[in-house]
Scaffold this active site. Structure first.
Site, PDB file in Angstrom:
ATOM      1  N   THR A  83      33.234   2.404  67.699  1.00  0.00           N
ATOM      2  CA  THR A  83      32.388   1.548  66.877  1.00  0.00           C
ATOM      3  C   THR A  83      31.021   1.512  67.538  1.00  0.00           C
ATOM      4  O   THR A  83      30.935   1.575  68.768  1.00  0.00           O
ATOM      5  CB  THR A  83      32.949   0.119  66.778  1.00  0.00           C
ATOM      6  OG1 THR A  83      31.945  -0.762  66.279  1.00  0.00           O
ATOM      7  CG2 THR A  83      33.397  -0.408  68.123  1.00  0.00           C
ATOM      8  N   CYS A 197      26.788   2.861  61.932  1.00  0.00           N
ATOM      9  CA  CYS A 197      28.036   2.090  61.835  1.00  0.00           C
ATOM     10  C   CYS A 197      29.087   3.103  61.425  1.00  0.00           C
ATOM     11  O   CYS A 197      28.856   3.910  60.513  1.00  0.00           O
ATOM     12  CB  CYS A 197      27.915   0.969  60.818  1.00  0.00           C
ATOM     13  SG  CYS A 197      29.471   0.117  60.505  1.00  0.00           S
TER      14      CYS A 197
END
Length: 232
Positions: A83, A197
């Site tokens: 992430t 992202c």
């Protein structure tokens, strides 16, 4: 082949993409029936998101440290945090284990520099776009100029990530919002757009726009493949 450690679950949708991309990369590099040696520790994203929302980054870091230690104990030679946002605590987590961290911003920036990009637009969570842990690393370590959307657009980008993409929802209207924001960044001088992202690539594809897109998930996975098969 080195064993790759993955801290996943943030969200699980993008973590499954990591697993697929890494194994595809290993097969392409080595051929035959080769597949990656992977150990995965997947956290509960609901708990992490609560920590993020409450600004309790130390609590979130503790959860990732537990995962990193589990990966180390399982024999991982290096590890990835799957992430962008949680790289806000990357240095804290990396300091608690002896195996190295493969940083997602480094994997992305190396490709941008290789391709001769100097001014880039960044899309991601509000944390990634607004806090210095990501943009500062790109600017100070790689001399990249990083552009982010205006405040109203940042809120839209953030909301779509958490309320749709992290839940596996793909909404055509949201795609158009992202494309409009990308156009605005290009008008400001962005030569490329970082999909900062790991879920954004579920919504936006290179075929949707003429500006080069840099998918951090793919670039991170590609860097993991290279490190895994590098015997040095």
């Amino acid at each position: 082949m080195k064993k790759i450690g993955l801290i996943g679950g943030m969200s699980w949708e993008s973590t499954s993409t990591y697993y697929q991309l890494i194994n595809q990369g290993i097969k392409q590099a080595l051929g035959g029936l080769n597949s990656a040696r992977i150990v995965l520790d997947s956290v509960n994203f609901c708990e992490i998101e609560q920590d993020q929302r409450n600004g309790e980054w130390d609590r979130a870091a503790d959860k990732l440290i537990t995962s990193a230690r589990a990966l180390e104990s399982a024999g991982a030679d290096f590890f990835l945090i799957c992430t962008n946002t949680m790289h806000i605590v990357a240095e804290t987590v990396a300091a608690e284990v002896t195996i190295p961290l493969l940083h997602i911003a480094d994997a992305t920036a190396n490709k941008l520099v290789h391709d001769g990009k100097q001014t880039v637009g960044l899309l991601g969570t509000a944390f990634t776009m607004e806090q210095p842990f990501y943009t500062q690393r790109l600017s100070e370590k790689y001399n990249l100029e990083v552009l982010t959307p205006e405040a109203v657009e940042r809120k839209k980008v953030h909301a779509i990530i958490y309320h749709e993409l992290c839940l596996g929802k793909i909404v055509p209207e949201s795609k158009q919002i992202y494309l409009n924001i990308i156009d605005q960044l290009v008008e400001k001088g962005a030569q490329a757009i970082i999909l900062g992202c790991t879920e954004i690539a579920m919504l936006i594809k290179q075929s949707d726009t003429g500006v080069p897109l840099y998918d951090t998930t793919r670039l991170h996975a590609d860097a993991a493949v290279i490190r895994a098969i590098n015997q040095e």
